[in-house]
Write an enzyme that holds these catalytic residues in place. Structure first.
Site, PDB file in Angstrom:
ATOM      1  N   HIS A 207       0.841  -1.198   0.000  1.00  0.00           N
ATOM      2  CA  HIS A 207       0.000   0.000   0.000  1.00  0.00           C
ATOM      3  C   HIS A 207       0.878   1.249   0.000  1.00  0.00           C
ATOM      4  CE1 HIS A 207      -3.973  -1.901   1.672  1.00  0.00           C
ATOM      5  NE2 HIS A 207      -3.537  -2.501   0.585  1.00  0.00           N
ATOM      6  N   GLU A 230      18.088   4.432 -14.035  1.00  0.00           N
ATOM      7  CA  GLU A 230      18.963   3.292 -13.791  1.00  0.00           C
ATOM      8  C   GLU A 230      18.249   2.112 -13.138  1.00  0.00           C
ATOM      9  OE1 GLU A 230      22.598   1.112 -13.703  1.00  0.00           O
ATOM     10  OE2 GLU A 230      21.838   2.791 -14.899  1.00  0.00           O
ATOM     11  N   HIS A 280      -4.906   2.542  -4.633  1.00  0.00           N
ATOM     12  CA  HIS A 280      -4.879   1.400  -3.712  1.00  0.00           C
ATOM     13  C   HIS A 280      -3.451   0.931  -3.430  1.00  0.00           C
ATOM     14  CE1 HIS A 280      -6.648  -2.836  -2.683  1.00  0.00           C
ATOM     15  NE2 HIS A 280      -5.444  -2.703  -2.152  1.00  0.00           N
ATOM     16  N   GLU A 358       4.662  -1.189 -36.583  1.00  0.00           N
ATOM     17  CA  GLU A 358       5.173  -2.338 -35.836  1.00  0.00           C
ATOM     18  C   GLU A 358       6.686  -2.474 -35.986  1.00  0.00           C
ATOM     19  OE1 GLU A 358       4.421  -7.205 -35.745  1.00  0.00           O
ATOM     20  OE2 GLU A 358       3.095  -5.882 -36.878  1.00  0.00           O
ATOM     21  N   SER A 485       0.848   1.607 -42.728  1.00  0.00           N
ATOM     22  CA  SER A 485       0.854   0.354 -41.976  1.00  0.00           C
ATOM     23  C   SER A 485      -0.150  -0.611 -42.583  1.00  0.00           C
ATOM     24  CB  SER A 485       0.495   0.619 -40.508  1.00  0.00           C
ATOM     25  OG  SER A 485       0.318  -0.583 -39.796  1.00  0.00           O
ATOM     26  N   LYS A 519       2.650  -3.578 -48.971  1.00  0.00           N
ATOM     27  CA  LYS A 519       3.815  -2.810 -48.525  1.00  0.00           C
ATOM     28  C   LYS A 519       5.132  -3.307 -49.103  1.00  0.00           C
ATOM     29  CE  LYS A 519       4.019  -1.050 -44.462  1.00  0.00           C
ATOM     30  NZ  LYS A 519       4.240  -0.961 -43.013  1.00  0.00           N
ATOM     31  N   ASP A 545      11.108  -1.259 -40.193  1.00  0.00           N
ATOM     32  CA  ASP A 545      11.981  -2.324 -39.703  1.00  0.00           C
ATOM     33  C   ASP A 545      12.048  -3.476 -40.692  1.00  0.00           C
ATOM     34  OD1 ASP A 545       9.227  -3.080 -39.131  1.00  0.00           O
ATOM     35  OD2 ASP A 545      10.084  -4.766 -38.026  1.00  0.00           O
TER      36      ASP A 545
END
Length: 589
Positions: A207, A230, A280, A358, A485, A519, A545
């Site tokens: 908590h 870090e 919470h 993606e 995309s 694509k 990518d």
């Protein structure tokens, strides 16, 4: 007969048969006894007599002798038990040592540990007011702190012991007033969720004020993000440059009512070892109690850092500008030339930037582990609930056309029964997903399912931390940015309008999908260039990518940058269509 179990390996149950032979009385009247024993499997009963392994044994665990059929049982028989079962226990210890992680060696040890840990957590403000708690796995037993007991004053005798299914095996004896009668923690089903879904070795519920405030930094956010601190390295599977993401679920009046939400978050975020509960606290788990404790401490440090830096006007969910991991996670610059980032900055400023999603601006894992499973789990329910909507009927028609083109199993025609149409579309969509087919029909249906998730707050787009600042910088420089995309244009808009950094559509000028062409085909990039209205194809810079996509764009005369992100498919060391290889959008220009 004596039935007993070994505490370290309670699944290994043994039956020892002791045979006592009474020799003829000697002159002194003494009785001489001989004993023999046989090891075999047998049922478990309650323990009454204790014996111990020699301290030199690698396990050094107690053996519980259960029941003797011949009146008073001589405790010295424990020596015979130790000798008879040494080989079995040694085998068990070898098996445990070769496992994926070390478990607590005994229930008693786990009880002691929980008391020590909770006393420490109390001093940190994590379990004050009897709130919070901890649970540790010991073999196939689970030891759990009780509810309503001051955590800093708990004793080993206060602990509950459960089996792997969450059934209570051992209830603690009530302590004198003012202590309340023992009660199993309401966290029990949530602890069990981590054991059953993640094979956890220990779970901590805190908590902490820092955890509570972390859930309130961004109103309504379903994720906590932080990067380039870090202590992120203390979280399993994460490094300094990673975007650490922790799901946030909404609180309920009673803790046990959180179970479904916590389980959904665990399944949706397979890389996360924690779930935040708004206003919470937090649940943290690990394969061992050491890992759970370490990660709980690192999370709390990161929450406190995010809160204090926000007070200084610094958003820790966004990477600082012009910072990126060392050269593309080890991918060397091609042709022995200068670094890709430096080469990029010497090139002429493009008139337009086109981005893949993606593996370029969003992690592949977010698409494959969050978006795809989310849509797959809701195919049937979405189609059934929205069957009469014109939009859903259009999606179904796309699958009909696709089946005709493929000469595959047809989708029943308009006017057919709802059930058979839905079943056919679900089967076709699942087949496309299994084949990783990125057709227009599937992408349209997935996009409409994702829209419900984004609008309902169940989904938040997870982009790399360098993306939002780069988009803002390019827009300020007057460069138009577009998205290309395989996902539908509607899905692209939904994704960029529901990110942890807010609605980013203000930085984007348009969206392209496979309706412009595949694509991996040069003609698709020719078509998009015409839509962009640039003077020459070389005025467009495309980041992706995918090597085939980069090759197609290069053939169309576009400038291309290949993105190398953690989790992407490795690029070949030679033969690339471009010399620009980047690992951050900050290095694109």
């Amino acid at each position: 007969l004596v039935d007993f179990r070994i505490s370290d390996t309670p699944s290994k149950l043994f039956k020892i048969r002791f045979v006592s032979r009474v020799a003829k009385p000697a002159a002194s009247g003494a009785v001489h006894l001989t004993r023999s024993c046989v090891v075999g499997s047998g049922p478990q009963t309650s323990g009454t007599v204790q014996g111990n392994l020699p301290s030199r044994h690698p396990l050094c665990c107690p053996i519980s002798i259960a029941r003797c059929s011949v009146g008073n049982f001589d405790p010295l028989c424990a020596v015979a038990v130790v000798r008879a079962t040494r080989q079995c226990i040694t085998a068990a210890s070898t098996q445990a040592a070769s496992g994926t992680h070390t478990i607590m060696s005994s229930v008693d040890e786990a009880k002691e540990l929980i008391c020590q840990m909770c006393a420490s957590f109390y001093t940190q403000g994590w379990v004050s007011g009897t709130g919070g708690g901890m649970s540790v796995k010991a073999g196939d037993r689970i030891v759990m702190a009780p509810s309503g007991v001051p955590k800093e004053r708990m004793q080993p005798s206060d602990m509950f012991v459960l089996d792997a299914a969450g059934e209570i095996l051992e209830t603690p004896v009530a302590r004198p007033a003012p202590y309340k009668p023992p009660k199993l923690s309401e966290c029990a089903p949530l602890f069990m969720s981590a054991y059953q879904l993640r094979d956890a070795g220990a779970v901590i519920h805190s908590h902490s004020v820092n955890a509570v405030l972390a859930t309130m930094l961004t109103e309504g956010a379903s994720e906590f993000h932080i990067t380039q601190l870090e202590m992120i390295k203390g979280i399993a599977g994460h490094g300094f440059y990673d975007d650490l993401v922790i799901p946030i679920i909404e609180n309920t009046a009673r803790e046990c009512e959180l179970t479904d939400r916590l389980q959904a978050a665990i399944k949706a975020y397979p890389k996360s070892s924690a779930v935040l509960v708004r206003r919470h606290g937090i649940y943290v788990w690990g394969p061992t109690w050491v890992a759970a404790k370490t990660q709980a401490e690192c999370y709390d440090y990161l929450f406190e850092s995010a809160i204090k830096l926000r007070q200084l006007g610094i958003d820790t969910s966004v990477a600082p500008m012009h910072t990126s991991p060392p050269q593309a996670y080890g991918h060397a610059a091609t042709n022995g030339a200068e670094p890709a980032a430096k080469r990029a900055k010497t090139a002429a400023k493009p008139a337009a930037i086109v981005l893949d999603i993606e593996g370029t601006v969003a992690p592949i894992s977010y698409v494959t582990e969050v978006l795809y499973p989310y849509a797959k789990a809701r195919l049937q329910s979405h189609l059934e609930a929205t069957f009469d909507d014109p939009q859903t009927q259009q999606d179904i028609q796309l699958f009909r056309l696709q089946a005709e083109q493929d000469s595959s199993a047809p989708v029943p025609p308009v006017g057919s029964g709802k059930g058979e149409v839905v079943a056919a579309v679900v089967a076709a969509a699942q087949a496309d997903m299994a084949a990783d087919r990125k057709g227009t029909a599937l992408k349209a249906l997935q996009g409409h399912i994702w829209r419900g998730g984004f609008q309902g707050g169940e989904l938040v787009a997870r982009l790399y931390p360098d993306v939002a600042p780069a988009l803002e910088g390019w827009a300020a420089a007057g460069i138009k940015v577009y998205i290309y995309s395989s996902g539908s244009r509607a899905a692209q808009r939904d994704l960029f309008s529901h990110t942890a950094a807010g609605d980013l559509r203000r930085h984007l000028s348009g969206f392209f999908d496979t309706s412009s062409g595949a694509k991996v085909e040069k003609e698709s990039y020719d078509n998009i260039a015409l839509s962009l209205g640039v003077d020459a194809p070389g005025d467009v810079l495309f980041a992706t990518d995918s090597l085939p996509e980069a090759q197609a764009a290069t053939a169309a005369g576009w400038r291309v940058a290949l993105t190398v992100r953690e989790g992407n498919k490795p690029l070949p060391e030679s033969g690339l269509p471009t010399s620009q290889v980047i690992s951050s959008m900050a290095d694109l220009l």
